[in-house]
Design an enzyme around this catalytic site. Structure first.
Site, PDB file in Angstrom:
ATOM      1  CG  ASP A  67      -2.673  -5.814  -8.964  1.00 53.70           C
ATOM      2  OD1 ASP A  67      -3.345  -6.787  -9.337  1.00 53.70           O
ATOM      3  OD2 ASP A  67      -3.184  -4.784  -8.491  1.00 53.70           O
ATOM      4  CG  ASN A 136      -6.228   4.285  -1.904  1.00 55.86           C
ATOM      5  OD1 ASN A 136      -6.584   3.741  -2.945  1.00 55.86           O
ATOM      6  ND2 ASN A 136      -5.184   3.880  -1.213  1.00 55.86           N
ATOM      7  CG  HIS A 138      -5.634   1.248  -5.097  1.00 54.46           C
ATOM      8  ND1 HIS A 138      -5.530   0.840  -3.787  1.00 54.46           N
ATOM      9  CD2 HIS A 138      -6.407   0.294  -5.691  1.00 54.46           C
ATOM     10  CE1 HIS A 138      -6.189  -0.280  -3.613  1.00 54.46           C
ATOM     11  NE2 HIS A 138      -6.744  -0.641  -4.755  1.00 54.46           N
ATOM     12  CD  GLU A 143      -2.118   1.677  -2.412  1.00 54.24           C
ATOM     13  OE1 GLU A 143      -3.130   2.321  -2.755  1.00 54.24           O
ATOM     14  OE2 GLU A 143      -2.162   0.762  -1.579  1.00 54.24           O
TER      15      GLU A 143
END
Ligand code: F6R
Length: 248
Positions: A67, A136, A138, A143
């Protein structure tokens, strides 16, 4: 899934680096899927040492990163291109032409995602994909949401991710709100997945990912469907998983 539990961050970094090193030695022209973030820094340090010692040769290796922040140029010190150059590429004998990171500065981010996805398909599956994990759940910047997204895509970062990454920027306002990320397709196509985790703050996410339901609300949970996952974590990060009764 193979789980490797280590005493602390340094031991985790050595063990995880050994998994990547074994791949580089076994297949000198391997495709390595790489990640940024604080967790793999020690792993990269070990790979740099292995190369300096003459044990690892990166001259025929190709890399694809997960990313990049939208809007950041590769020279920005918080861009993931900069991170990779600084932590690995500048210190090993890799040909930078064979290192790939999405272009955060592309005028048309969607077109850049399409270009990156086509490149991933042309190169073929990564021999090993390295992943860290967000609080979280990810992976890459996939996400939590209502669906797993397969191709490389532009993503709005969640508050949790922006808050976690604010520590690297002068102020929270400077953290980009969007990113370009490899989707679940290329991650799941990788022949092997190596997940690295460290610290108590990851324990909940690790437990949800590997001992909870498979759901896009916890993106890493999709890895339960991958046939070859190696999870390397320190005792703190794996504590939730062990409490849930997962055998190591
Ligand atoms: C980085 C990436 C992210 C990080 C994750 C954990 O390329 O894709 O998914 O792996 O945010 O980051 P750290 O290691 O900083 O806790």
């Amino acid at each position: 899934m193979q789980i490797v539990i280590t005493k602390d961050y340094e031991a985790m970094s050595r063990s995880a680096a050994a998994v990547i090193a074994a791949q580089v030695i076994a297949k000198p022209d391997a495709i390595l899927g790489l990640a940024t973030g604080s967790t793999p820094v020690g792993l990269y340090r070990n790979l740099v040492a292995g190369c300096a010692a003459g044990d690892l040769d990166f001259s025929h290796i190709t890399t694809v990163n997960l990313d990049e922040y939208a809007g950041l140029d590769g020279t920005h010190d918080q861009s993931y291109r900069y991170f990779m150059n600084h932590n690995l590429f500048d210190h090993v004998n890799i040909d930078k032409a064979n290192t790939n990171v999405p272009n955060g500065k592309a005028e048309d981010p969607d077109a850049e995602c399409a270009r990156y996805e086509a490149l991933l398909k042309k190169l073929g599956p990564a021999d090993i994909q390295l992943l860290g994990m967000g609080h979280n759940g990810h992976i890459g910047f996939n996400e939590p949401g209502d669906a797993f997204i397969a191709p490389t895509h532009v993503v709005e970062l969640t508050e949790s991710t922006i808050n976690a990454n604010a520590r690297f920027f002068a102020s929270r306002d400077e953290v980009p709100k969007k990113a370009l990320t490899m989707g679940m397709g290329a991650i799941m196509r990788a022949r092997r997945v190596l997940v690295v985790v460290s610290g108590h703050d990851k324990a909940r996410a690790v437990k949800d990912a590997f001992a909870g339901p498979i759901t896009p609300k916890c993106p890493a949970s999709i890895l339960q469907l991958h046939p070859d996952v190696v999870l390397v974590g320190d005792e703190a990060a794996l504590s939730g998983l062990l409490e849930a009764g997962v055998q190591v």
